[in-house]
Scaffold this motif. Structure first.
Motif, PDB file in Angstrom:
ATOM      1  N   ASP A  50      85.617  38.057  26.745  1.00 55.68           N
ATOM      2  CA  ASP A  50      85.032  36.719  26.799  1.00 55.68           C
ATOM      3  C   ASP A  50      83.886  36.664  25.802  1.00 55.68           C
ATOM      4  O   ASP A  50      83.130  37.631  25.671  1.00 55.68           O
ATOM      5  CB  ASP A  50      84.519  36.393  28.208  1.00 55.68           C
ATOM      6  CG  ASP A  50      84.292  34.898  28.401  1.00 55.68           C
ATOM      7  OD1 ASP A  50      83.324  34.371  27.814  1.00 55.68           O
ATOM      8  OD2 ASP A  50      85.088  34.267  29.121  1.00 55.68           O
ATOM      9  N   ASP A  51      83.758  35.539  25.089  1.00 58.23           N
ATOM     10  CA  ASP A  51      82.711  35.466  24.071  1.00 58.23           C
ATOM     11  C   ASP A  51      81.336  35.160  24.662  1.00 58.23           C
ATOM     12  O   ASP A  51      80.333  35.241  23.952  1.00 58.23           O
ATOM     13  CB  ASP A  51      83.072  34.440  22.983  1.00 58.23           C
ATOM     14  CG  ASP A  51      83.223  33.035  23.531  1.00 58.23           C
ATOM     15  OD1 ASP A  51      83.625  32.892  24.696  1.00 58.23           O
ATOM     16  OD2 ASP A  51      82.941  32.076  22.792  1.00 58.23           O
ATOM     17  N   HIS A  52      81.268  34.834  25.948  1.00 59.59           N
ATOM     18  CA  HIS A  52      79.974  34.618  26.596  1.00 59.59           C
ATOM     19  C   HIS A  52      79.577  35.889  27.346  1.00 59.59           C
ATOM     20  O   HIS A  52      80.271  36.313  28.275  1.00 59.59           O
ATOM     21  CB  HIS A  52      80.040  33.437  27.558  1.00 59.59           C
ATOM     22  CG  HIS A  52      80.182  32.121  26.861  1.00 59.59           C
ATOM     23  ND1 HIS A  52      81.407  31.529  26.626  1.00 59.59           N
ATOM     24  CD2 HIS A  52      79.249  31.291  26.322  1.00 59.59           C
ATOM     25  CE1 HIS A  52      81.232  30.390  25.976  1.00 59.59           C
ATOM     26  NE2 HIS A  52      79.940  30.221  25.782  1.00 59.59           N
ATOM     27  N   SER A  60      84.040  40.859  22.937  1.00 60.16           N
ATOM     28  CA  SER A  60      83.432  39.534  22.802  1.00 60.16           C
ATOM     29  C   SER A  60      84.285  38.560  22.008  1.00 60.16           C
ATOM     30  O   SER A  60      83.947  37.381  21.898  1.00 60.16           O
ATOM     31  CB  SER A  60      82.047  39.650  22.151  1.00 60.16           C
ATOM     32  OG  SER A  60      82.154  40.248  20.879  1.00 60.16           O
ATOM     33  N   ASP A  61      85.407  39.035  21.441  1.00 62.03           N
ATOM     34  CA  ASP A  61      86.332  38.135  20.747  1.00 62.03           C
ATOM     35  C   ASP A  61      87.699  38.792  20.667  1.00 62.03           C
ATOM     36  O   ASP A  61      87.872  39.958  21.029  1.00 62.03           O
ATOM     37  CB  ASP A  61      85.813  37.781  19.345  1.00 62.03           C
ATOM     38  CG  ASP A  61      85.637  38.991  18.437  1.00 62.03           C
ATOM     39  OD1 ASP A  61      86.563  39.831  18.347  1.00 62.03           O
ATOM     40  OD2 ASP A  61      84.572  39.115  17.804  1.00 62.03           O
ATOM     41  N   ARG A  68      89.729  30.553  24.860  1.00 56.76           N
ATOM     42  CA  ARG A  68      89.044  29.838  23.779  1.00 56.76           C
ATOM     43  C   ARG A  68      87.883  30.670  23.256  1.00 56.76           C
ATOM     44  O   ARG A  68      86.852  30.802  23.915  1.00 56.76           O
ATOM     45  CB  ARG A  68      88.524  28.490  24.279  1.00 56.76           C
ATOM     46  CG  ARG A  68      89.618  27.500  24.670  1.00 56.76           C
ATOM     47  CD  ARG A  68      89.023  26.278  25.338  1.00 56.76           C
ATOM     48  NE  ARG A  68      90.027  25.286  25.680  1.00 56.76           N
ATOM     49  CZ  ARG A  68      90.343  24.233  24.927  1.00 56.76           C
ATOM     50  NH1 ARG A  68      89.715  24.045  23.785  1.00 56.76           N
ATOM     51  NH2 ARG A  68      91.271  23.374  25.321  1.00 56.76           N
ATOM     52  N   MET A  69      88.075  31.244  22.069  1.00 58.00           N
ATOM     53  CA  MET A  69      87.028  32.048  21.439  1.00 58.00           C
ATOM     54  C   MET A  69      87.030  31.774  19.943  1.00 58.00           C
ATOM     55  O   MET A  69      88.081  31.484  19.366  1.00 58.00           O
ATOM     56  CB  MET A  69      87.276  33.543  21.678  1.00 58.00           C
ATOM     57  CG  MET A  69      87.170  33.988  23.118  1.00 58.00           C
ATOM     58  SD  MET A  69      87.478  35.759  23.331  1.00 58.00           S
ATOM     59  CE  MET A  69      89.250  35.840  23.015  1.00 58.00           C
ATOM     60  N   ASP A  78      89.762  35.588  27.753  1.00 58.30           N
ATOM     61  CA  ASP A  78      89.304  34.217  27.545  1.00 58.30           C
ATOM     62  C   ASP A  78      90.230  33.567  26.530  1.00 58.30           C
ATOM     63  O   ASP A  78      90.590  34.170  25.520  1.00 58.30           O
ATOM     64  CB  ASP A  78      87.866  34.242  27.020  1.00 58.30           C
ATOM     65  CG  ASP A  78      87.253  32.856  26.906  1.00 58.30           C
ATOM     66  OD1 ASP A  78      87.814  31.900  27.462  1.00 58.30           O
ATOM     67  OD2 ASP A  78      86.208  32.738  26.238  1.00 58.30           O
ATOM     68  N   ARG A 123      81.295  37.618  30.670  1.00 61.00           N
ATOM     69  CA  ARG A 123      81.934  38.923  30.466  1.00 61.00           C
ATOM     70  C   ARG A 123      81.348  39.972  31.423  1.00 61.00           C
ATOM     71  O   ARG A 123      82.064  40.691  32.108  1.00 61.00           O
ATOM     72  CB  ARG A 123      81.746  39.345  29.010  1.00 61.00           C
ATOM     73  CG  ARG A 123      82.523  40.566  28.591  1.00 61.00           C
ATOM     74  CD  ARG A 123      82.490  40.722  27.079  1.00 61.00           C
ATOM     75  NE  ARG A 123      81.175  41.023  26.542  1.00 61.00           N
ATOM     76  CZ  ARG A 123      80.456  40.202  25.776  1.00 61.00           C
ATOM     77  NH1 ARG A 123      80.921  39.006  25.476  1.00 61.00           N
ATOM     78  NH2 ARG A 123      79.267  40.562  25.309  1.00 61.00           N
ATOM     79  N   THR A 125      90.372  30.546  31.890  1.00 60.72           N
ATOM     80  CA  THR A 125      90.185  29.224  31.301  1.00 60.72           C
ATOM     81  C   THR A 125      89.320  28.354  32.206  1.00 60.72           C
ATOM     82  O   THR A 125      89.212  28.596  33.410  1.00 60.72           O
ATOM     83  CB  THR A 125      91.546  28.532  31.069  1.00 60.72           C
ATOM     84  OG1 THR A 125      91.331  27.256  30.486  1.00 60.72           O
ATOM     85  CG2 THR A 125      92.286  28.338  32.380  1.00 60.72           C
ATOM     86  N   ASP A 153      91.379  33.898  18.627  1.00 58.21           N
ATOM     87  CA  ASP A 153      91.310  33.376  19.995  1.00 58.21           C
ATOM     88  C   ASP A 153      92.207  34.173  20.930  1.00 58.21           C
ATOM     89  O   ASP A 153      92.877  35.130  20.527  1.00 58.21           O
ATOM     90  CB  ASP A 153      91.646  31.885  20.029  1.00 58.21           C
ATOM     91  CG  ASP A 153      93.079  31.583  19.598  1.00 58.21           C
ATOM     92  OD1 ASP A 153      93.919  32.508  19.554  1.00 58.21           O
ATOM     93  OD2 ASP A 153      93.368  30.406  19.307  1.00 58.21           O
ATOM     94  N   GLY A 154      92.214  33.772  22.203  1.00 56.77           N
ATOM     95  CA  GLY A 154      92.968  34.510  23.198  1.00 56.77           C
ATOM     96  C   GLY A 154      94.465  34.466  23.003  1.00 56.77           C
ATOM     97  O   GLY A 154      95.179  35.385  23.410  1.00 56.77           O
TER      98      GLY A 154
END
Length: 234
Positions: free
Chosen positions: A12-14, A38-39, A60-61, A58, A18, A88, A65-66
């Protein structure tokens, strides 16, 4: 009986999200969080190194992306490869549909309860698809309706199936569990399991989620089709 912990990678990019998911999963004795990313690009590298059983991804990164990461991870891993659970914020998310088509085994909303998260990880790690609730079938049906059918999953791809296997695929797409399919066709559960395995093998699909995608994209099942699948699987 395999007592090894389920190896998990969280993507997850957050950072807070994460760390939160990783911390929750680490509370379970049968789980081992073996990496985070993170990505999508980092996720591909971590998964190649750690060989996890389950990836929480995740969708949306920025950057990779995922969706792309899911496809790359599964392509690089070979069989059986990890099971990917998409994270999501929105249930009817076109990105989730693309991730399912890329090979993900299911998806979870980010506000999922801890118990639901733990259960989902165990379900997909055991080799089952997380065909949860109606929302998964509703999402697949909605985006299959909005898009032209994919040639790779066209009706010709179903030609290898016997009439009984085609009917089993139709019932899987309707959301029926194996016991429900057995009752519907007046056969044993073991026979249904054999048919499901043959359908997946002949169509080159990973699990029941992929079977639902294939059924809709081939036109075997028409979006909006109702019936027993309007409730969750057993």
């Amino acid at each position: 009986m395999n007592t090894d912990p389920i190896r998990i990678v969280v993507v997850d990019d957050h950072e807070v999200v994460r760390a939160g998911f990783a911390g929750l999963l680490a509370t379970q004795r049968d789980f081992a969080v073996v990496g985070t990313a993170s990505d999508g690009g980092e996720a591909v590298a971590v998964c190649a190194e750690q060989r996890p059983d389950v990836v929480l991804m995740d969708v949306r990164m920025p950057g990779v992306d995922g969706i792309e990461a899911t496809g790359r991870i599964l392509a690089d891993a070979g069989e059986p490869g990890p099971r990917v659970l998409i994270l999501t914020t929105f249930d009817l998310d076109e990105h989730v549909y693309d991730a399912l088509a890329a090979g993900a085994s299911g998806f979870l909303l980010k506000d999922v309860t801890a118990e639901r998260l733990f259960d989902a990880v165990r379900v997909v790690a055991s080799g089952e698809a997380l065909l949860a609730p109606t929302v998964t079938r509703r999402l697949i049906g909605e985006f299959a309706r909005m898009r032209p059918r994919q040639a790779a999953r066209g009706a010709g791809a179903l030609a290898a199936l016997t009439p009984r296997e085609t009917e089993v695929l139709r019932l899987i797409a309707a959301g029926l569990s194996n016991p429900e399919i057995a009752r519907s066709l007046s056969v044993t559960e073991e026979t249904v399991k054999t048919h499901v395995s043959r359908v997946l093998a002949k169509l080159g699909l990973r699990d029941r989620t992929q079977a639902v995608v294939a059924a809709y994209e081939s036109g075997l099942v028409v979006p909006g089709f109702g019936g027993p699948g309007d409730r969750a699987d057993d």
